[in-house]
Design an enzyme around this catalytic site. Structure first.
Site, PDB file in Angstrom:
ATOM      1  N   ARG A 200      17.054   6.215 -31.429  1.00 26.76           N
ATOM      2  CA  ARG A 200      17.710   7.370 -30.833  1.00 26.76           C
ATOM      3  C   ARG A 200      17.260   7.526 -29.377  1.00 26.76           C
ATOM      4  O   ARG A 200      16.241   6.948 -28.969  1.00 26.76           O
ATOM      5  CB  ARG A 200      17.367   8.628 -31.640  1.00 26.76           C
ATOM      6  CG  ARG A 200      17.867   8.571 -33.071  1.00 26.76           C
ATOM      7  CD  ARG A 200      17.359   9.736 -33.879  1.00 26.76           C
ATOM      8  NE  ARG A 200      15.906   9.721 -34.009  1.00 26.76           N
ATOM      9  CZ  ARG A 200      15.206  10.632 -34.690  1.00 26.76           C
ATOM     10  NH1 ARG A 200      15.837  11.625 -35.285  1.00 26.76           N
ATOM     11  NH2 ARG A 200      13.890  10.556 -34.757  1.00 26.76           N
TER      12      ARG A 200
ATOM     13  N   ASP B 207       6.363  34.841 -32.744  1.00 25.87           N
ATOM     14  CA  ASP B 207       7.381  33.821 -33.008  1.00 25.87           C
ATOM     15  C   ASP B 207       8.738  34.357 -32.580  1.00 25.87           C
ATOM     16  O   ASP B 207       9.005  35.562 -32.698  1.00 25.87           O
ATOM     17  CB  ASP B 207       7.399  33.445 -34.493  1.00 25.87           C
ATOM     18  CG  ASP B 207       7.963  32.047 -34.718  1.00 25.87           C
ATOM     19  OD1 ASP B 207       7.231  31.185 -35.210  1.00 25.87           O
ATOM     20  OD2 ASP B 207       9.147  31.829 -34.386  1.00 25.87           O
TER      21      ASP B 207
ATOM     22  N   VAL C  52      10.419  13.249 -40.960  1.00 32.35           N
ATOM     23  CA  VAL C  52      11.202  12.212 -41.610  1.00 32.35           C
ATOM     24  C   VAL C  52      11.169  12.307 -43.137  1.00 32.35           C
ATOM     25  O   VAL C  52      12.142  11.962 -43.806  1.00 32.35           O
ATOM     26  CB  VAL C  52      10.725  10.817 -41.135  1.00 32.35           C
ATOM     27  CG1 VAL C  52       9.331  10.515 -41.642  1.00 32.35           C
ATOM     28  CG2 VAL C  52      11.698   9.738 -41.536  1.00 32.35           C
TER      29      VAL C  52
ATOM     30  N   ILE D  82       3.029  24.064 -38.503  1.00 33.47           N
ATOM     31  CA  ILE D  82       1.625  24.078 -38.103  1.00 33.47           C
ATOM     32  C   ILE D  82       1.137  25.505 -37.905  1.00 33.47           C
ATOM     33  O   ILE D  82       0.063  25.886 -38.369  1.00 33.47           O
ATOM     34  CB  ILE D  82       1.426  23.262 -36.810  1.00 33.47           C
ATOM     35  CG1 ILE D  82       1.792  21.797 -37.046  1.00 33.47           C
ATOM     36  CG2 ILE D  82      -0.013  23.369 -36.325  1.00 33.47           C
ATOM     37  CD1 ILE D  82       0.930  21.086 -38.048  1.00 33.47           C
TER      38      ILE D  82
ATOM     39  N   LEU E 168       3.402  15.166 -42.121  1.00 36.00           N
ATOM     40  CA  LEU E 168       4.202  15.023 -43.344  1.00 36.00           C
ATOM     41  C   LEU E 168       4.651  16.385 -43.852  1.00 36.00           C
ATOM     42  O   LEU E 168       3.845  17.296 -44.012  1.00 36.00           O
ATOM     43  CB  LEU E 168       3.366  14.333 -44.430  1.00 36.00           C
ATOM     44  CG  LEU E 168       3.146  12.831 -44.257  1.00 36.00           C
ATOM     45  CD1 LEU E 168       2.144  12.338 -45.282  1.00 36.00           C
ATOM     46  CD2 LEU E 168       4.458  12.075 -44.403  1.00 36.00           C
TER      47      LEU E 168
ATOM     48  N   ILE F  88      -1.454  22.954 -29.015  1.00 33.08           N
ATOM     49  CA  ILE F  88      -1.027  21.954 -29.983  1.00 33.08           C
ATOM     50  C   ILE F  88      -0.188  20.911 -29.241  1.00 33.08           C
ATOM     51  O   ILE F  88       0.915  21.205 -28.774  1.00 33.08           O
ATOM     52  CB  ILE F  88      -0.190  22.569 -31.123  1.00 33.08           C
ATOM     53  CG1 ILE F  88      -0.917  23.775 -31.730  1.00 33.08           C
ATOM     54  CG2 ILE F  88       0.117  21.520 -32.185  1.00 33.08           C
ATOM     55  CD1 ILE F  88      -2.267  23.488 -32.281  1.00 33.08           C
ATOM     56  N   SER F  89      -0.715  19.694 -29.122  1.00 33.62           N
ATOM     57  CA  SER F  89      -0.010  18.627 -28.421  1.00 33.62           C
ATOM     58  C   SER F  89       0.382  17.526 -29.402  1.00 33.62           C
ATOM     59  O   SER F  89       0.308  17.714 -30.624  1.00 33.62           O
ATOM     60  CB  SER F  89      -0.869  18.074 -27.284  1.00 33.62           C
ATOM     61  OG  SER F  89      -0.103  17.218 -26.452  1.00 33.62           O
TER      62      SER F  89
ATOM     63  N   LYS G 217       3.146  11.830 -28.698  1.00 29.96           N
ATOM     64  CA  LYS G 217       4.299  11.483 -27.850  1.00 29.96           C
ATOM     65  C   LYS G 217       4.054  11.809 -26.382  1.00 29.96           C
ATOM     66  O   LYS G 217       4.832  11.414 -25.508  1.00 29.96           O
ATOM     67  CB  LYS G 217       5.549  12.189 -28.361  1.00 29.96           C
ATOM     68  CG  LYS G 217       5.999  11.700 -29.733  1.00 29.96           C
ATOM     69  CD  LYS G 217       7.181  12.477 -30.254  1.00 29.96           C
ATOM     70  CE  LYS G 217       7.639  11.917 -31.594  1.00 29.96           C
ATOM     71  NZ  LYS G 217       6.609  12.001 -32.652  1.00 29.96           N
TER      72      LYS G 217
END
Length: 621
Positions: A548, A322, A463, A302, A457, A414-415, A418
């Site tokens: 999991r 970063d 995934v 992102i 994606l 950025i959340s 979840k």
């Protein structure tokens, strides 16, 4: 060598033009004679001598005028091997004007000719001119059809609209595409039985599986159609044994780029079943221009896309922060190549380091901050919960405090979905980050907001790339549960939402994207296997591994009590922040900061006290 080649090309062009000019002069002479010959019913002896003399008398003037007209209409400049409707129109208009000027010239010079002569001359000359210009193309098409009979890929086109027309035209006219259109499909009944470039529209989607046995490839050319309908078409095509390709989107059609080279194989994004989110970033991103923009986690999926989008709108300075030097280096090199004028600063730093973050903010005084730095892998955070809290919660807290201290105008967190009724440490930590944003928005001049969205994606650790690797290895593809579902969006969509929030934030909002229907992960796995050319459970097996730690069957985008508020964009909503005791929350954070350094086993119980909606499945006693 290059100059010699250019000279040879120029000579060929001059020779071709010269041949066409000579042909046109001969055609004018022949058309004049044939017009008189036809006028007198093919009896040469019946033609009056004065008419022959008059035709020859005016011929030099006719040649000069006609050549000028032909030059104006570019009949000596066009590539006739690729001539189409426009070139044909130019030929017709030019020949009509030639005939008209001949009539006018003869009248001015007081030269008399039979009235039918003008119509006969113009018609004959037009036919001869068309033959000279289009005979090469016809010969090429005939040659191509002979070649197609020997070796070709039989193609079905789905979509008889403008984009489909462009694709069909290219396939029909190209010398290099080894493709032959067998069938054209369109759901519009009005188009059934009609022809496009000589190819018949045979019917609707119900014929796809019936006719698929006669084709090798199916091309879906429907960029303007709703994604949900395109998904339905792709699902039908995917069940055939044909290779399926698609024209990516409206951009290629609008720019006239709907060509075979732009086709791509069907991707998993095409099966999401909803339209992409389109935001007018040109209007929104004016607030970024000439501003100092800082992106934490700028090397991630992102964060790096945020940097790309922001860089395109000429910020005063772009600062990438970063902790991972390889990620930071990659995005740095990419931006320097694409935007050489960009004032780019790349810093290796941890958001957990108070002094380092304060130093960065004090030095560069950013106007806008996008906070994308976070630990995001749910299973890994379940086994390292203290690290999730240190990095996500206190990394956010320290970055927020630096933004407040050094006068940042806007701060966007950025959340994730979840964070709603979290069952895992990662989601709970993100909910705590949202609470930090809410708290400081009420205590600071900085406008703090959060952006909440689902799975992205193609992002690192998502995934889709995991399934791809498993398919490449021959399987099995591992799915945690047959009923697990998730909301998905593409990286550009996620970034568009973040930028929208940055433009419209007033402070305290949680921006939520309406992502349509959730996707069943089992369906996703089966579709990916089929898109890779295999059959699920036959060529590649699917194995269920069980949920999991911290994982739940479905994610929610908004707590029920938060409600939704509409925005100017129909697919973007704002959640009303939940009220809580902010002073008590700040006290709890101070206590948590002290406790988490000791790496306690019972950290989940502490987090449960701070985030009442947190429902861990395995709470320590």
């Amino acid at each position: 060598m290059k100059e010699k080649k250019e000279v040879q090309i120029s000579k060929k062009i001059i020779v071709r033009r010269g041949i066409l000019i000579i042909y046109d002069i001969l055609a004018m002479m022949l058309a004049s004679g044939l017009a008189l010959f036809l006028r007198y019913d093919f009896h040469y002896e019946a033609i009056e001598a004065r008419f022959i003399d008059n035709a020859w008398k005016y011929l030099p003037y006719n040649i000069v005028v006609t050549l000028i007209i032909f030059y104006i209409f570019r009949l000596y400049n066009s590539l006739w091997a690729y001539a189409g409707v426009t070139e044909m129109q130019n030929v017709i208009i030019a020949c009509m004007l030639s005939g008209g000027f001949q009539l006018l010239g003869l009248q001015i010079m007081d030269i008399y000719m039979p009235r039918s002569y003008y119509f006969l001359y113009t018609g004959i000359f037009l036919i001869m001119t068309l033959i000279s210009r289009f005979i090469y193309r016809f010969a090429r098409m005939a040659k191509r059809r002979q070649r197609q009979r020997r070796e070709t890929t039989n193609v079905m086109i789905v979509g008889a609209g403008n984009a489909g027309n462009m694709i069909i035209k290219e396939i029909v006219s190209s010398d290099y595409l080894q493709m032959k259109i067998k069938y054209i499909i369109d759901d519009d009944r009005v188009k059934w039985g009609s022809y496009i470039h000589g190819m018949k529209v045979v019917g609707g989607r119900q014929l796809i599986p019936v006719l698929a046995g006669e084709v090798d490839e199916i091309i879906v050319a429907m960029p303007a159609v709703q994604r949900s309908k395109v998904k339905e078409i792709i699902e039908i095509c995917r069940k055939t044994k044909c290779e399926v390709k698609i024209l990516p989107g409206m951009y290629q059609f609008m720019t006239g780029d709907a060509v075979v080279s732009k086709l791509r194989k069907v991707q998993i994004e095409d099966l999401l079943g909803r339209d992409s989110v389109h935001i007018d970033l040109d209007g929104l991103m004016k607030y970024v221009s000439n501003k100092v923009v800082l992106v934490t986690g700028g090397g991630g999926s992102i964060g790096s896309e945020l940097c790309r989008q922001v860089a395109a709108y000429k910020p005063k300075q772009l600062i990438i922060v970063d902790i991972y030097e390889n990620n930071a280096y990659d995005i740095q090199q990419e931006l320097l190549e694409k935007f050489p004028e960009l004032d780019l600063v790349v810093l290796i730093a941890s958001v957990r380091n108070t002094a380092r973050m304060n130093k960065i903010f004090a030095t560069y005084l950013p106007d806008i901050v996008y906070h994308a730095a976070a630990h995001k892998h749910v299973p890994l955070m379940e086994t390292s919960p203290n690290e999730a809290i240190k990095n996500n919660v206190f990394g956010t807290l320290k970055t927020v405090q630096a933004a407040d201290k050094y006068g940042v105008k806007r701060f966007i967190l950025i959340s994730t979905d979840k964070a709603v009724n979290p069952t895992n440490i990662m989601g709970a930590s993100k909910r705590m980050c949202e609470m930090i944003i809410q708290t400081y928005n009420n205590r600071s001049k900085t406008e703090f907001a959060a952006v909440r969205f689902g799975n992205v994606l193609g992002s690192n650790g998502s995934v889709v790339p995991l399934f791809r690797k498993q398919i490449e290895k021959g399987g099995p593809v591992k799915v945690t549960h047959p009923d697990i579902i998730r909301y998905f969006m593409t990286i550009p969509e996620a970034v568009s939402l973040v930028l929208q929030a940055g433009a419209n934030a007033k402070g305290g909002e949680i921006f939520v994207l309406d992502m349509g229907e959730p996707v069943k992960i089992l369906d996703l796995a089966e579709n990916m296997i089929r898109l890779s050319g295999f059959e699920p459970y036959e060529d590649i097996d699917i194995e269920f591994t069980g949920l999991r730690p911290g994982e739940k069957l479905y994610e929610e985008l908004l707590m029920a009590e938060e409600g939704l508020k509409e925005t100017e964009h129909s697919l973007i909503h704002i959640g009303k922040p939940l009220a809580f005791d902010e002073d008590e929350y700040l006290r709890q954070l101070e206590e948590l900061k002290r406790i988490v350094k000791m790496e306690p086993e019972a950290i989940r119980r502490r987090i449960k006290e701070i985030v009442p909606t947190y429902q861990p499945k395995n709470m320590e006693e």
